[in-house]
Design an enzyme around this catalytic site. Structure first.
Site, PDB file in Angstrom:
ATOM      1  N   HIS A 140      -3.183   4.457   4.910  1.00  0.00           N
ATOM      2  CA  HIS A 140      -4.377   3.657   5.007  1.00  0.00           C
ATOM      3  C   HIS A 140      -5.525   4.079   4.823  1.00  0.00           C
ATOM      4  O   HIS A 140      -6.476   3.621   4.013  1.00  0.00           O
ATOM      5  CB  HIS A 140      -4.347   3.241   6.482  1.00  0.00           C
ATOM      6  CG  HIS A 140      -5.658   2.350   7.186  1.00  0.00           C
ATOM      7  ND1 HIS A 140      -5.746   1.133   6.396  1.00  0.00           N
ATOM      8  CD2 HIS A 140      -6.778   2.852   7.522  1.00  0.00           C
ATOM      9  CE1 HIS A 140      -7.123   0.593   6.935  1.00  0.00           C
ATOM     10  NE2 HIS A 140      -7.507   1.533   7.928  1.00  0.00           N
ATOM     11  N   TYR A 187       4.708   5.015  11.631  1.00  0.00           N
ATOM     12  CA  TYR A 187       5.145   3.444  11.497  1.00  0.00           C
ATOM     13  C   TYR A 187       5.868   2.973  10.503  1.00  0.00           C
ATOM     14  O   TYR A 187       6.083   1.677  10.635  1.00  0.00           O
ATOM     15  CB  TYR A 187       3.759   2.768  11.901  1.00  0.00           C
ATOM     16  CG  TYR A 187       2.761   2.932  10.981  1.00  0.00           C
ATOM     17  CD1 TYR A 187       2.769   2.243   9.890  1.00  0.00           C
ATOM     18  CD2 TYR A 187       1.588   3.769  10.940  1.00  0.00           C
ATOM     19  CE1 TYR A 187       1.813   2.295   8.777  1.00  0.00           C
ATOM     20  CE2 TYR A 187       0.663   4.128   9.972  1.00  0.00           C
ATOM     21  CZ  TYR A 187       0.597   3.122   8.715  1.00  0.00           C
ATOM     22  OH  TYR A 187      -0.231   3.306   7.931  1.00  0.00           O
ATOM     23  N   ARG A 207       0.903  -1.212  -0.066  1.00  0.00           N
ATOM     24  CA  ARG A 207      -0.004   0.107   0.010  1.00  0.00           C
ATOM     25  C   ARG A 207       0.880   1.155  -0.004  1.00  0.00           C
ATOM     26  O   ARG A 207       1.547   1.489   1.059  1.00  0.00           O
ATOM     27  CB  ARG A 207      -1.001   0.062   1.130  1.00  0.00           C
ATOM     28  CG  ARG A 207      -1.615   1.261   1.663  1.00  0.00           C
ATOM     29  CD  ARG A 207      -2.606   1.224   2.663  1.00  0.00           C
ATOM     30  NE  ARG A 207      -2.173   0.795   3.952  1.00  0.00           N
ATOM     31  CZ  ARG A 207      -1.285   1.284   4.782  1.00  0.00           C
ATOM     32  NH1 ARG A 207      -0.968   2.575   4.521  1.00  0.00           N
ATOM     33  NH2 ARG A 207      -0.866   0.787   5.987  1.00  0.00           N
TER      34      ARG A 207
END
Length: 365
Positions: free
Chosen positions: A268, A277, A264
């Site tokens: 998100h 992260y 990805r």
């Protein structure tokens, strides 16, 4: 009477830890012992669908930033997995998407604006599932998996030649719903293929914090299913493997798990902060393995496309984006009475009474 153990099915082979790859990241063909790439016409259609899908992702993300959508989970970087899987379906088959699979739905033929209904907070699924043979887009992880098992089980009992493709992420495999679906699909031998788009992150949780299995495809063996591990940024490989798995499922070979290793690129959702992260170097690594660049390089090398045809693909993508933008520019005309449609085949008396009461109240307004 002699006792026999009914658990005598042949043990499925372990999937390879090396993903099936038919086109490398530089656009060169990669030989594989079990799978071959689709013919040039299919490769060109895969690329066209990915170009349209990426432009759709970009436009939907812009609409979210403008407040036209409440949220949008982009699948940029995952186009090969979604397009490759969907274009392997037959006209009779069903698609069971999750919230990140808008590109798959558009590729499957669902109206692009109706595809975005979920992210506008509108009613129901936003489209007629039977018209498109596409189940409602699910937000809770893995709930679509059991639905696909139920549909194919019922279809088989009715003598209908129907298979289903379930789209799910790596995070969904950690849910109990996934376990139940895998188990029932294998026990009932239903023609379902579970396509896991392993994009490495369940929001901010890395896949190694979810599973200690060598690959997510290895989970298939524990349920008595076939498992395949494929390069999810290679649209040719995804298409070939999913098509093979669907054909085996239709012929009575049972369900299968196909793990597509992808990434990805975008956050998100538009409200995520991925820099908290994951490293920029990781994103760059996967950006260099862009599925669109890979397929374009192959098609150019083999003279399947030229600048003119690629420009047509770009225009096709822009037409879709423009239509979505224009159709979502105005205010919606809401019909409160639509809350009662497509809920029951036969409307219960109590609900019909509520519908009439609402209609009378709206007349006064």
């Amino acid at each position: 009477m002699k006792y026999t153990d009914e658990r005598s099915r042949p043990v499925p082979p372990l999937p390879s830890q090396e993903p099936v790859r038919l086109v490398d990241r530089h656009g060169r063909r990669h030989e594989h012992s079990s799978f071959t790439a689709p013919d040039p016409a299919v490769l060109a259609e895969l690329h066209r669908a990915m170009v349209i899908g990426r432009r759709f992702n970009q436009q939907a993300s812009t609409l979210a930033r403008q407040g036209r959508l409440a949220v949008y989970p982009s699948s940029m970087g995952q186009e090969a997995s979604q397009v490759g899987g969907v274009l392997a379906l037959s006209e009779r088959d069903w698609l069971f998407p999750s919230y990140r699979d808008s590109v798959a739905m558009v590729t499957h033929g669902v109206d692009p604006v109706e595809t975005l209904t979920l992210f506008r907070g509108d009613w129901h699924s936003g489209y007629n599932p039977h018209r498109y043979r596409c189940a409602p887009q699910c937000t809770p992880l893995a709930t679509n998996a059991s639905h696909a098992v139920g549909l194919t089980y019922a279809a088989r009992r009715k003598g209908r030649d129907v298979a289903a493709l379930v789209l799910m992420g790596d995070g969904a495999t950690s849910e109990g719903d996934a376990h139940e679906a895998y188990n029932f699909a294998a026990v009932w031998n239903t023609p379902v293929v579970f396509l896991i788009q392993n994009n490495h992150w369940a929001i901010s949780v890395p896949v190694h914090r979810q599973s200690a299995a060598p690959t997510l495809a290895h989970k298939a063996v524990g349920y008595g299913m076939r498992g395949y591990n494929v390069d999810g940024n290679d649209a040719a490989a995804v298409h070939a493997v999913v098509k093979h798995a669907l054909a085996e499922a239709r012929d009575g070979g049972g369900p299968a798990i196909v793990e597509a290793l992808t990434y990805r690129i975008d956050p998100h959702t538009n409200s995520d902060a991925p820099q908290r992260y994951r490293d920029a170097a990781e994103v760059e690594y996967w950006a260099e393995r862009d599925p669109l660049a890979r397929m374009e390089a192959l098609l150019r090398n083999e003279q399947v496309v030229d600048d003119g045809l690629l420009e047509i693909y770009e225009r096709d993508g822009e037409k879709v984006a423009t239509a979505v933008r224009e159709r979502m520019a105005g205010e919606d005309k809401l019909d409160p009475g639509s809350l009662f449609t497509d809920v029951y085949a036969a409307v219960p008396p109590a609900l019909e009474q509520q519908r009439r009461g609402l209609a009378e109240e709206l007349k006064g307004v």
